[in-house]
Design an enzyme around this catalytic site. Structure first.
Site, PDB file in Angstrom:
ATOM      1  N   ALA A 125      43.768 -20.463  22.316  1.00 59.88           N
ATOM      2  CA  ALA A 125      45.069 -19.651  22.170  1.00 59.88           C
ATOM      3  C   ALA A 125      45.872 -20.311  21.513  1.00 59.88           C
ATOM      4  CB  ALA A 125      45.737 -19.767  23.851  1.00 59.88           C
ATOM      5  N   LYS A 126      47.054 -19.213  20.896  1.00 63.28           N
ATOM      6  CA  LYS A 126      48.135 -19.409  20.319  1.00 63.28           C
ATOM      7  C   LYS A 126      49.188 -18.607  20.324  1.00 63.28           C
ATOM      8  CE  LYS A 126      49.319 -22.318  16.714  1.00 63.28           C
ATOM      9  NZ  LYS A 126      48.535 -23.702  16.134  1.00 63.28           N
ATOM     10  N   GLY A 127      50.492 -18.658  20.104  1.00 63.78           N
ATOM     11  CA  GLY A 127      51.620 -18.065  20.312  1.00 63.78           C
ATOM     12  C   GLY A 127      52.731 -18.136  19.243  1.00 63.78           C
TER      13      GLY A 127
END
Ligand code: NAD
Length: 440
Positions: A125-127
């Site tokens: 995941a990444k943000g």
């Protein structure tokens, strides 16, 4: 771009939605090319490969805050969960003015690959928030972080998706994220983010872990190509958490750090930069610009000249797409260790390969950070904290074992280390996918 009129039905069930369009060379397009390169090596698992080509979930959020002058500002934020077949999503949060959905998607996908490459029980995941945090006061930054956390709170959690620091985010920001999530849940949830301050359930060794991983994997790779680190000249782009620590460890091991570039400029000294003094200078002034050292003059180079510097090891540790077809030819190093995520374009990868330069890819080279994040998460769950020695010993063991396996796969299939890492990682992800099966 597709020539199909807008709204035309997809030609097949495999056609990608428009926002996943791979026909551009942004980070997401580069990631898709990397998946295509690995597909022939996946055997029967390749029937699942389409699941790697689209994120499981992508959330775009509006992040409104009140500025100190009383006006309102809106920022665009993202959290993308690329794949959760092997466990909860895991990956950092980036605050940068150039953040885009495509970039966050690619970074989330590289996290899936990285976590599987070192066999951590995480998906990817990444943000990020599209903002230049240097323009915000501390209070504005805190309000931005808290509102963003609250907005993505519907999809993160200690068992769902665990953010961590990335470019321009740090322990303080993780503390605000942990507090905001905990306030909304009504209970302290230290396992919701990693990279926290020690006083809030952070882990010893986390701050240095990515740079230590770059150094450890670099040492292993150097041995394989007969490069003596104590005699090596090193050039580093990016002198933040990753590049600064990696440079420090290489210098401690006897290497000569000859060039450093950051957002403020490029400095060079053939006889070696004083890395501890440079770290202090950056801490004080925010950039390598203007650095002077007692042992004699430090040259300032035009930024473009950085790539042609005479060195044995080049460490890109800043942003994506830095080594391109335009500068790959100038690189003199024997080895590139990718501290940054996605610093080398596929064309540049090919050029470096033809020149006989070994590229140690991001998905293994910078996996040290997420490995100690995993240790932090485990420690938070058990509320029992390990010594720094325990952490560093386990980190080095995991990275060495992972690198040895990848080296073997590269030799077996006569492929680059990047393709070998993708073979190992994508096989693990798709095996988990196959075992779980499709629901419903
Ligand atoms: P950081 O914010 O601590 O440092 C970033 C560095 O890059 C700074 O020195 C900055 O001056 C430099 N930089 C920015 N723009 C530049 C430009 N245009 N040209 C040259 N230098 C520039 O960030 P970080 O945590 O060290 O992350 C660096 C890279 O490593 C990113 O690609 C990140 O995704 C990756 N990474 C970080 C971690 C981690 O644990 N921090 C883990 C894995 C990968």
């Amino acid at each position: 771009m597709s020539n199909a009129p807008a709204g035309a039905p997809a030609k097949s069930s495999h056609a990608l939605p428009s926002y996943l369009n791979p026909d551009h060379l942004g980070p997401w397009g580069i990631y898709l090319q990397q998946v295509d390169r690995v597909t022939p090596y996946l055997g029967g698992l390749s029937r699942w490969v389409e699941t790697l080509k689209r994120p499981k979930r992508a959330l775009i959020v509006d992040v409104p805050i009140e500025l100190d002058n009383g006006s309102m500002a809106h920022f665009e934020g993202y959290r993308v969960q690329h794949n959760t077949s092997r466990g909860p999503g895991k990956g950092g949060v980036r605050f940068h003015q150039d953040v885009t959905l495509s970039e966050v998607m690619a970074l989330s996908a590289w996290m899936s690959v990285k976590n599987a490459a070192v066999n951590l029980p995480f998906g990817g995941a990444k943000g990020g928030i599209r903002v230049d945090p240097k323009t915000l006061s501390r209070g504005e930054l805190e309000r931005l972080t808290r509102r963003y956390t609250s907005e993505i709170g519907i999809i993160i959690g200690p068992n769902k998706d665990i953010p961590a620091p990335d470019v321009n985010t740090n322990e303080q920001i993780m503390a605000w994220m942990m507090d905001t999530y905990s306030m909304n849940e009504g209970a302290t949830a230290s396992g919701v983010v990693t990279g926290k301050p020690l006083a809030l359930g952070g882990s010893l060794g986390r701050r240095e872990a990515t740079g230590r991983g770059v150094f450890t994997v670099g040492q292993e790779a150097a041995q394989h190509i007969g490069l003596d680190i104590t005699q090596a000249k090193v050039a580093v782009q990016g002198f933040g958490n990753v590049g600064g620590i990696a440079a420090k460890l290489f210098a401690q091991a006897g290497a000569t750090v000859v060039a450093v570039q950051d957002h403020g400029g490029t400095i060079y000294k053939a006889s070696g930069l004083d890395v501890p003094a440079l770290l202090r200078h950056v801490e004080e002034h925010g950039s390598v610009k203007g650095f002077e050292q007692a042992s004699g003059p430090v040259e300032t180079l035009p930024d473009a000249a950085f790539w042609a510097v005479d060195c044995d090891i080049l460490i890109p540790a800043a942003l994506e797409q830095q080594i391109t077809a335009a500068n790959a030819d100038q690189i003199k190093a024997r080895m590139v260790i990718e501290g940054a995520n996605g610093p080398t374009t596929p064309e540049a990868d090919d050029i470096l390969h033809e020149k006989g330069i070994l590229v140690v890819p991001d998905v293994i080279a910078n996996a040290g950070g997420v490995t100690v994040s995993y240790f932090e998460w485990v420690q938070d769950f058990s509320s029992f904290f390990w010594t720094e020695d325990d952490i560093n010993t386990r980190l080095v063991r995991i990275l060495r074992e992972a690198f040895a396996g990848i080296w073997q796969v590269a030799a077996e299939h006569r492929v680059s280390l990047r393709t070998a890492t993708f073979i190992v990682a994508c096989s693990r992800i798709l095996q988990a996918r196959e075992l779980r099966g499709l629901y419903p």
